[in-house]
Design a protein around this motif. Sequence first.
Motif, PDB file in Angstrom:
ATOM      1  N   UNK A 125     -10.588   4.933   5.685  1.00  0.00           N
ATOM      2  CA  UNK A 125     -10.428   4.350   5.263  1.00  0.00           C
ATOM      3  C   UNK A 125      -9.927   3.614   3.853  1.00  0.00           C
ATOM      4  N   UNK A 126      -8.785   3.292   3.833  1.00  0.00           N
ATOM      5  CA  UNK A 126      -8.910   3.035   2.376  1.00  0.00           C
ATOM      6  C   UNK A 126      -7.987   1.455   2.280  1.00  0.00           C
ATOM      7  N   UNK A 127      -8.599   0.254   1.288  1.00  0.00           N
ATOM      8  CA  UNK A 127      -7.954  -0.647   1.756  1.00  0.00           C
ATOM      9  C   UNK A 127      -8.208  -1.503   0.329  1.00  0.00           C
ATOM     10  N   UNK A 128      -7.696  -2.790   0.344  1.00  0.00           N
ATOM     11  CA  UNK A 128      -7.559  -3.404  -0.640  1.00  0.00           C
ATOM     12  C   UNK A 128      -8.955  -3.648  -2.309  1.00  0.00           C
ATOM     13  N   UNK A 129     -10.172  -3.295  -1.227  1.00  0.00           N
ATOM     14  CA  UNK A 129     -11.381  -2.776  -1.925  1.00  0.00           C
ATOM     15  C   UNK A 129     -11.515  -1.394  -2.663  1.00  0.00           C
ATOM     16  N   UNK A 130     -11.111  -0.700  -1.916  1.00  0.00           N
ATOM     17  CA  UNK A 130     -10.191   0.860  -2.669  1.00  0.00           C
ATOM     18  C   UNK A 130      -9.859   0.945  -4.068  1.00  0.00           C
ATOM     19  N   UNK A 131      -8.556  -0.478  -4.058  1.00  0.00           N
ATOM     20  CA  UNK A 131      -7.411  -0.499  -5.068  1.00  0.00           C
ATOM     21  C   UNK A 131      -5.900  -0.635  -5.034  1.00  0.00           C
ATOM     22  N   UNK A 132      -5.705  -0.546  -2.878  1.00  0.00           N
ATOM     23  CA  UNK A 132      -4.754  -1.073  -2.545  1.00  0.00           C
ATOM     24  C   UNK A 132      -4.456  -2.354  -2.489  1.00  0.00           C
ATOM     25  N   UNK A 133      -2.507  -2.460  -2.815  1.00  0.00           N
ATOM     26  CA  UNK A 133      -2.217  -4.036  -3.662  1.00  0.00           C
ATOM     27  C   UNK A 133      -2.259  -4.770  -2.733  1.00  0.00           C
ATOM     28  N   UNK A 134      -1.842  -4.323  -1.016  1.00  0.00           N
ATOM     29  CA  UNK A 134      -1.340  -5.033   0.085  1.00  0.00           C
ATOM     30  C   UNK A 134      -2.262  -4.388   0.851  1.00  0.00           C
ATOM     31  N   UNK A 135      -2.268  -4.965   1.830  1.00  0.00           N
ATOM     32  CA  UNK A 135      -3.891  -4.147   2.931  1.00  0.00           C
ATOM     33  C   UNK A 135      -2.109  -4.525   4.431  1.00  0.00           C
ATOM     34  N   UNK A 136      -1.225  -4.567   4.334  1.00  0.00           N
ATOM     35  CA  UNK A 136       0.190  -4.290   5.241  1.00  0.00           C
ATOM     36  C   UNK A 136       0.318  -2.933   4.854  1.00  0.00           C
ATOM     37  N   UNK A 137       0.999  -2.169   5.408  1.00  0.00           N
ATOM     38  CA  UNK A 137       1.040  -0.002   4.769  1.00  0.00           C
ATOM     39  C   UNK A 137       1.993  -0.106   6.211  1.00  0.00           C
ATOM     40  N   UNK A 138       3.381  -0.339   5.650  1.00  0.00           N
ATOM     41  CA  UNK A 138       4.555  -0.254   6.123  1.00  0.00           C
ATOM     42  C   UNK A 138       5.255   1.416   6.268  1.00  0.00           C
ATOM     43  N   UNK A 139       4.995   2.007   5.255  1.00  0.00           N
ATOM     44  CA  UNK A 139       5.640   3.855   4.891  1.00  0.00           C
ATOM     45  C   UNK A 139       4.719   4.675   4.590  1.00  0.00           C
TER      46      UNK A 139
END
Length: 461
Positions: A125-139
Motif C-alpha cells: 500500500x501507498x497512502x498519505x503516510x508515504x507522501x501521496x497528496x490525497x487518498x482517492x486515486x482516480x487515474x
Amino acid sequence: MINEHANRLKYIKDSGYMNATLQCLLNIKQLVIDFLSKKEEIKKLKEKNKLSNSFLEVIENLWEKIFIGGYTPDNFKFVLNCIIIVQNLHFMSDCLRLLRTALLLLFFLIKQVPSDAAPQLSFRRLGIEQGLSQSSVLSITQDRLGNLWFGTQNGLNRYDGYDFTVFKSDFSDPASLPSGFVGALFTDDEGRIWVGTSAGLSRFDAKSAHFINYSFPCGSVNHISSFGDGLALSTDNGLFLFHPADDSFESISLGVDCVIRSTFSHERFLLVASDAGLFQFYSGKAVLVQEFRGVDVHAIAPSQDGGWWIGVYGRGLYRTDSRFKVLRHYEGKEMLPSDYVRVLHSDARGRLWVGTYEGLAVYDDLQGAFKLCLHDENPTSLSHNSVRALYSDAQNGIWIGTWFGGVNYWNQQDEKIQKIPLSGEQVYGFVTCLCPDPVSRNIWIGTNDDGLFLYSPGQGS
C-alpha cells in the motif's frame, strides 16, 4: 499456515471440489446430530469419566463454527482441534469413529488444493503516510523513465519508487495544473503525459516540469485513450477527439446526449462506454450496440479469445464474442463483490481485473473462476474496497487506485518470495553471503557479526 488452510477451505467450497466437499460436510453435520442424540450413551460415558463437558461443547459448536461461522482462520483452527481431540480419544463409539473419518476426509480435501488457489492476494500500500497528496486515486499511468503517476482529488503525484513529487493547481501560475482534481492520465506513443482534470486537458512538459494547458470546450475529462493520430476524451458532455498536430478539438455526435465513462481503442474502431449504452465509432459515425442499449456501461476490456468484457454499473459483468453477442453474464455476490462495476483491465497474462464499488475481483481463464480481494484487518489486504483505477506497469505489476484508500500494488513475483527469519537472540538479519550445499541442499548463511546459520529448505528451519 492456519490462514492458508482457511483460504483453501473457502476455495474448495467455491470451486470444482464442491461436490465432494459438500457431501463430506453434510455427513459431518449428520454425524454430529446423531452423536448428540445418543443421550444415554453420553450419560454412561460421562459417568465413567471418559467424556468431559468440554469435549461435548467442542462437538456441539462444531457445526456452528465451520458451517455458519464461515471459513476464518480461527474457525478452521477450531476444526483442526476437533480432529485432534477425536483422534486422541481412548474410547471410540461407532458414531465418533465415523465423525473422525469424516473430519479427516475434510482435511484431506483441503490439503489437495494447491496453495496458490487461495483467493486472497497480497498487496503493498501507498497512502498519505508515504507522501501521496490525497487518498482517492482516480487515474494511473507510467512514464518512459519508469515513474508512476497517480491522479487524485487534490493533486497529481509522481512516484519514483522511493518518494513522491506532488503537482497542484496554483491560480497565480499559468504553467501549473488548472485544477487539482485529476480524473484521467494517459501516456502516448511518444512518451508524453496527458492529464485530464475537472478543468480540461493538460500536457506535462518534462524539460521544464511545467504544464501546457489547452482551452477545452467541455470542462471535466473523465478518461483518455489514443485514437488515430490523437486522443479520445471522455467527458460528462460527450465524446471529443483532440488532434495534437494543430491542438484542435473535435466534438463527436453519438446521436444522443450522454455522459461518456471511458473508451477503448481498437485497430479498426473506437468503443465508447456511456450511460446510454455501448457505441462503436468508425469511419466518422457512431453505431449503438443493441445488446447494451440503454444501460450504464462504465468499462471495456478485451478478452483472450478475441471477444470483449463489458462492465455495466448495477448489472455486473458481461462476456461477449467479437460481435458483442453475450456469451455469459456474471452478477451477484457469488461471482463479484458488487454488481456496480467501475473499471476493467486485462493484464499481460490474460487475467481480467474487475474494480467494483465494493471490492476487486480477478478472473483467470485457466482456472475459470474469480478470486475476490476485499479489505480486512490484514495489512496486506486491499486498502479500500471501492476501486477507481487499474493499471499494468512495465514489469507487469498491477496498480489499484481506491477511493480513500490510496493506491495498492500487486506483483506475481511477490507471491513467490518467502521471508526466512534467522533464529537466535538479537539477530539483525544483515546477510552478507550465501552458499548452498549441493549434497544436502541446505544453505549456509553468513551474517554481519551475528554468526553463521544453516538453513534446511526441506524442514523450513
